[in-house]
Structures are given as structure tokens and as C-alpha cells.
Design a protein around this motif. Structure first.
Motif, PDB file in Angstrom:
ATOM      1  N   THR A   1       4.617   6.591  -9.282  1.00  0.00           N
ATOM      2  CA  THR A   1       3.895   7.483 -10.213  1.00  0.00           C
ATOM      3  C   THR A   1       3.324   6.693 -11.352  1.00  0.00           C
ATOM      4  O   THR A   1       3.094   7.963 -12.103  1.00  0.00           O
ATOM      5  N   ASP A   2       3.708   5.441 -11.427  1.00  0.00           N
ATOM      6  CA  ASP A   2       3.175   4.613 -12.265  1.00  0.00           C
ATOM      7  C   ASP A   2       1.677   4.655 -12.157  1.00  0.00           C
ATOM      8  O   ASP A   2       1.594   3.046 -10.823  1.00  0.00           O
ATOM      9  N   LEU A   3       1.019   5.117 -12.855  1.00  0.00           N
ATOM     10  CA  LEU A   3      -1.197   4.870 -12.110  1.00  0.00           C
ATOM     11  C   LEU A   3      -0.912   3.064 -12.638  1.00  0.00           C
ATOM     12  O   LEU A   3      -1.938   2.310 -11.782  1.00  0.00           O
ATOM     13  N   ALA A   4      -0.100   2.285 -13.337  1.00  0.00           N
ATOM     14  CA  ALA A   4      -0.375   0.654 -13.569  1.00  0.00           C
ATOM     15  C   ALA A   4       0.193   0.099 -12.495  1.00  0.00           C
ATOM     16  O   ALA A   4      -0.510  -0.798 -11.984  1.00  0.00           O
ATOM     17  N   GLU A   5       1.426   0.673 -12.502  1.00  0.00           N
ATOM     18  CA  GLU A   5       1.437  -0.105 -10.579  1.00  0.00           C
ATOM     19  C   GLU A   5       1.578  -0.130  -9.667  1.00  0.00           C
ATOM     20  O   GLU A   5       1.050  -0.839  -8.729  1.00  0.00           O
ATOM     21  N   ALA A   6       1.120   1.618  -9.397  1.00  0.00           N
ATOM     22  CA  ALA A   6      -0.035   1.618  -8.668  1.00  0.00           C
ATOM     23  C   ALA A   6      -1.418   0.487  -8.238  1.00  0.00           C
ATOM     24  O   ALA A   6      -1.642  -0.138  -7.170  1.00  0.00           O
ATOM     25  N   LYS A   7      -2.206   0.821  -9.305  1.00  0.00           N
ATOM     26  CA  LYS A   7      -3.499   0.021  -9.685  1.00  0.00           C
ATOM     27  C   LYS A   7      -2.475  -1.710  -9.341  1.00  0.00           C
ATOM     28  O   LYS A   7      -3.672  -2.558  -8.360  1.00  0.00           O
ATOM     29  N   ALA A   8      -1.012  -2.410  -9.406  1.00  0.00           N
ATOM     30  CA  ALA A   8      -1.243  -3.466  -9.386  1.00  0.00           C
ATOM     31  C   ALA A   8      -1.195  -4.309  -7.706  1.00  0.00           C
ATOM     32  O   ALA A   8      -1.151  -4.894  -7.236  1.00  0.00           O
ATOM     33  N   LEU A   9      -0.408  -2.773  -7.540  1.00  0.00           N
ATOM     34  CA  LEU A   9       0.325  -3.122  -6.032  1.00  0.00           C
ATOM     35  C   LEU A   9      -0.879  -3.398  -5.310  1.00  0.00           C
ATOM     36  O   LEU A   9      -1.253  -3.732  -3.985  1.00  0.00           O
TER      37      LEU A   9
ATOM     38  N   GLU B   1       0.760  -0.754  -0.014  1.00  0.00           N
ATOM     39  CA  GLU B   1       0.115   0.278   0.049  1.00  0.00           C
ATOM     40  C   GLU B   1       0.848   1.268   0.318  1.00  0.00           C
ATOM     41  O   GLU B   1       0.954   2.313  -0.497  1.00  0.00           O
ATOM     42  N   LEU B   2       1.831   1.130   0.623  1.00  0.00           N
ATOM     43  CA  LEU B   2       2.897   2.325   0.520  1.00  0.00           C
ATOM     44  C   LEU B   2       3.050   2.352  -0.618  1.00  0.00           C
ATOM     45  O   LEU B   2       3.540   4.008  -1.258  1.00  0.00           O
ATOM     46  N   ARG B   3       3.903   1.147  -1.430  1.00  0.00           N
ATOM     47  CA  ARG B   3       4.334   1.774  -2.226  1.00  0.00           C
ATOM     48  C   ARG B   3       3.795   1.803  -3.192  1.00  0.00           C
ATOM     49  O   ARG B   3       4.226   2.962  -4.907  1.00  0.00           O
TER      50      ARG B   3
END
Length: 115
Positions: free
Chosen positions: A89-97, A82-84
Motif C-alpha cells: 500500500t506504500d507507493l514508494a515501497e512498491a516502486k522500489a520492489l 513482484e508479489l510484494r
């Protein structure tokens, strides 16, 4: 109900019976840092309840909180995801995390007493 060990020989207490009192006792014994928030939330959400719906919602939330907190490695992993995600700044990465963290949170909700 018996505790089980993780890969790192860390003992994880079993999930309690699915009642508010049993859950509170487990939190007090195994994850006491959660207890003040548990009690505060109980007094706010349940103390004056005249039906069971708030109790069911309360139990769902705290069942998951305890399930994670009783396993410090899993708890740390979920909070790290959740912190990561919050710092990405990468929307796809944030969504996957966040999806991975969400899957874990949903999985622990399904744990049964004794697991």
C-alpha cells in the motif's frame, strides 16, 4: 557449456546458444513446465512470420523467462518482489520492489550462451 552451482550447491544449467531451437531444447530439458507456453507463443507469434522482427522479440522474452526459470531461487526471488509490490500500500515501497525485479530481469537478458 557447463552448469554452475549456486551458494546452496544448486546446479544451474548454462544458457543455450541464442537460437529458437537451442532455447526450446534447453526449456524442454531444464524447465519443462515452460514448454507448453513457449510452443503456444511460438505458434501464435512466429508460425506465419515473414520477417525476423517477431523472432527477435520472441527470443528476447523467452531468453529472460528461461534465464530466470533455470535458477529456481532467483525466479522465486523475482516473483516474490513482484508479489510484494502488488500487495504493498506504500507507493514508494512498491516502486522500489518493482525496480529491483526489473533490474534482475534486465540483467538476465544480457546473459550470453554458456553463462
Amino acid at each position: 557449456m557447463t552448469a554452475h552451482a549456486t551458494e546452496n550447491d544448486q546446479t544451474i544449467p548454462p544458457m543455450p546458444e541464442r537460437t529458437p531451437l537451442a532455447l526450446r531444447e534447453a526449456i524442454a530439458a531444464d524447465t519443462p513446465l515452460l514448454l507448453p507456453d513457449f510452443d503456444k507463443h511460438w505458434k501464435w507469434a512466429i508460425a506465419d512470420a515473414y520477417n525476423l522482427s517477431p523472432v527477435l522479440a520472441f527470443m528476447a522474452r523467452w531468453w529472460g523467462e528461461y534465464a530466470l526459470a533455470r535458477d529456481p531461487e532467483l525466479d522465486e526471488h523475482v516473483h516474490d518482489l513482484e508479489l510484494r509490490a502488488s500487495e504493498s500500500t506504500d507507493l514508494a515501497e512498491a516502486k522500489a520492489l518493482l525496480e529491483e525485479a526489473s533490474k534482475i530481469r534486465h540483467r538476465v537478458q544480457k546473459l550470453e550462451p554458456g553463462e
